[in-house]
Design a protein around this motif. Structure first.
Motif, mmCIF file in Angstrom:
data_model
loop_
_atom_site.group_PDB
_atom_site.id
_atom_site.type_symbol
_atom_site.label_atom_id
_atom_site.label_comp_id
_atom_site.label_asym_id
_atom_site.label_seq_id
_atom_site.Cartn_x
_atom_site.Cartn_y
_atom_site.Cartn_z
ATOM 1 N N CYS A 257 -26.843 56.674 58.501
ATOM 2 C CA CYS A 257 -26.154 55.643 57.717
ATOM 3 C C CYS A 257 -27.158 54.716 57.045
ATOM 4 O O CYS A 257 -27.090 54.468 55.839
ATOM 5 C CB CYS A 257 -25.216 54.865 58.642
ATOM 6 S SG CYS A 257 -24.131 53.701 57.808
ATOM 7 N N THR B 222 -21.896 51.004 58.277
ATOM 8 C CA THR B 222 -20.667 50.985 59.070
ATOM 9 C C THR B 222 -20.914 51.501 60.484
ATOM 10 O O THR B 222 -20.364 50.976 61.456
ATOM 11 C CB THR B 222 -19.587 51.855 58.385
ATOM 12 O OG1 THR B 222 -19.378 51.370 57.073
ATOM 13 C CG2 THR B 222 -18.294 51.856 59.168
ATOM 14 N N THR C 114 -20.491 49.261 63.809
ATOM 15 C CA THR C 114 -19.402 49.648 64.710
ATOM 16 C C THR C 114 -19.905 49.782 66.136
ATOM 17 O O THR C 114 -19.265 49.328 67.086
ATOM 18 C CB THR C 114 -18.757 50.966 64.241
ATOM 19 O OG1 THR C 114 -18.235 50.778 62.921
ATOM 20 C CG2 THR C 114 -17.650 51.407 65.181
ATOM 21 N N ASN D 66 -14.489 67.669 57.847
ATOM 22 C CA ASN D 66 -13.848 66.553 57.149
ATOM 23 C C ASN D 66 -12.862 67.069 56.106
ATOM 24 O O ASN D 66 -12.671 68.276 55.956
ATOM 25 C CB ASN D 66 -14.897 65.605 56.538
ATOM 26 C CG ASN D 66 -15.661 66.208 55.389
ATOM 27 O OD1 ASN D 66 -15.372 67.304 54.911
ATOM 28 N ND2 ASN D 66 -16.677 65.483 54.928
ATOM 29 N N SER D 67 -12.273 66.141 55.372
ATOM 30 C CA SER D 67 -11.200 66.501 54.437
ATOM 31 C C SER D 67 -11.672 67.340 53.255
ATOM 32 O O SER D 67 -10.859 68.002 52.618
ATOM 33 C CB SER D 67 -10.502 65.245 53.924
ATOM 34 O OG SER D 67 -11.434 64.449 53.198
ATOM 35 N N THR E 195 -9.810 48.247 53.750
ATOM 36 C CA THR E 195 -9.675 49.363 54.670
ATOM 37 C C THR E 195 -9.893 50.677 53.948
ATOM 38 O O THR E 195 -9.348 50.896 52.863
ATOM 39 C CB THR E 195 -8.270 49.368 55.319
ATOM 40 O OG1 THR E 195 -8.080 48.129 56.007
ATOM 41 C CG2 THR E 195 -8.128 50.504 56.306
ATOM 42 N N LYS E 196 -10.715 51.516 54.515
ATOM 43 C CA LYS E 196 -10.900 52.888 54.049
ATOM 44 C C LYS E 196 -10.873 53.755 55.305
ATOM 45 O O LYS E 196 -11.575 53.485 56.269
ATOM 46 C CB LYS E 196 -12.238 53.057 53.332
ATOM 47 C CG LYS E 196 -12.494 54.487 52.888
ATOM 48 C CD LYS E 196 -13.813 54.632 52.163
ATOM 49 C CE LYS E 196 -14.029 56.085 51.790
ATOM 50 N NZ LYS E 196 -15.317 56.293 51.113
ATOM 51 N N GLN E 197 -10.053 54.758 55.292
ATOM 52 C CA GLN E 197 -9.916 55.588 56.480
ATOM 53 C C GLN E 197 -10.827 56.808 56.406
ATOM 54 O O GLN E 197 -10.952 57.439 55.363
ATOM 55 C CB GLN E 197 -8.469 56.046 56.652
ATOM 56 C CG GLN E 197 -8.237 56.746 57.962
ATOM 57 C CD GLN E 197 -6.774 57.024 58.194
ATOM 58 O OE1 GLN E 197 -6.084 57.539 57.331
ATOM 59 N NE2 GLN E 197 -6.308 56.663 59.365
ATOM 60 N N TYR E 198 -11.486 57.091 57.500
ATOM 61 C CA TYR E 198 -12.292 58.294 57.653
ATOM 62 C C TYR E 198 -11.643 59.147 58.723
ATOM 63 O O TYR E 198 -11.035 58.625 59.658
ATOM 64 C CB TYR E 198 -13.717 57.952 58.123
ATOM 65 C CG TYR E 198 -14.528 57.224 57.082
ATOM 66 C CD1 TYR E 198 -15.352 57.929 56.216
ATOM 67 C CD2 TYR E 198 -14.476 55.846 56.970
ATOM 68 C CE1 TYR E 198 -16.108 57.271 55.261
ATOM 69 C CE2 TYR E 198 -15.226 55.179 56.024
ATOM 70 C CZ TYR E 198 -16.043 55.889 55.172
ATOM 71 O OH TYR E 198 -16.786 55.247 54.237
ATOM 72 N N ALA E 199 -11.782 60.467 58.606
ATOM 73 C CA ALA E 199 -11.195 61.344 59.611
ATOM 74 C C ALA E 199 -11.952 62.660 59.643
ATOM 75 O O ALA E 199 -12.477 63.118 58.624
ATOM 76 C CB ALA E 199 -9.723 61.609 59.301
ATOM 77 N N VAL E 200 -12.027 63.246 60.805
ATOM 78 C CA VAL E 200 -12.521 64.608 60.968
ATOM 79 C C VAL E 200 -11.583 65.313 61.927
ATOM 80 O O VAL E 200 -10.921 64.688 62.755
ATOM 81 C CB VAL E 200 -13.972 64.691 61.505
ATOM 82 C CG1 VAL E 200 -14.962 64.080 60.541
ATOM 83 C CG2 VAL E 200 -14.094 64.053 62.868
#
Length: 142
Positions: free
Chosen positions: A52, A124, A128, A24-25, A5-10
């Motif tokens: 991607c 990914t 997805t 993003n972070s 698991t690797k989390q992505y977030a915006v």
């Protein structure tokens, strides 16, 4: 089957009516929305699918030879099913050119396999989109 698991977030910020900035972070951001001159959310999705796989192909081929041109076209068909819209099919086409050198020929020979591996394993985003993925919404409004 093992699962990593690797989390992505915006974070999304409203800039104006139907105009947003996703950040993003590390502070990278892009503006989008339904305003004139902006990518729409659907176009961002298409760009993510193409981007991607483009990264997957670019990283490997560029180790052999710098491409003379590297273009990817992606398009999707929006359908309406009982009042609900979605994309029914997304098509991604690569148009790459490498120098006529031994290194360029080596890079060119890798492209079909790299596209296949990206589609089947590494990308990914397209994986997805193709697989059922839960999307959970919450409302933290005050």
């Amino acid at each position: 089957m093992s699962e990593e698991t690797k989390q992505y977030a915006v974070d999304l910020t409203r800039l104006d009516t139907a105009v947003y900035r996703a950040t993003n972070s590390v502070g990278a951001s892009i503006e989008f929305g339904s305003g004139e001159g902006l990518l729409s959310p659907v176009e961002l999705l298409l760009a993510a699918v193409a981007g991607c796989s483009a990264v997957d192909v670019d990283v490997v081929t560029s180790r052999r030879a710098e491409p003379e041109s590297f273009d990817v076209h992606v398009e999707g068909d929006r359908v309406n099913e009982d009042g609900a819209s979605r994309l029914s099919e997304v098509r991604v086409g690569f148009d790459l050119s490498f120098p006529d050198t031994p290194e360029g020929n080596q890079a060119r020979k890798l492209v079909d396999n790299l596209i296949r591996i990206s589609h089947e394993k590494d990308c990914t985003v397209s994986r997805t989109v193709e697989n059922p993925t839960r999307v959970l919404f919450s409302n933290d409004s005050k």
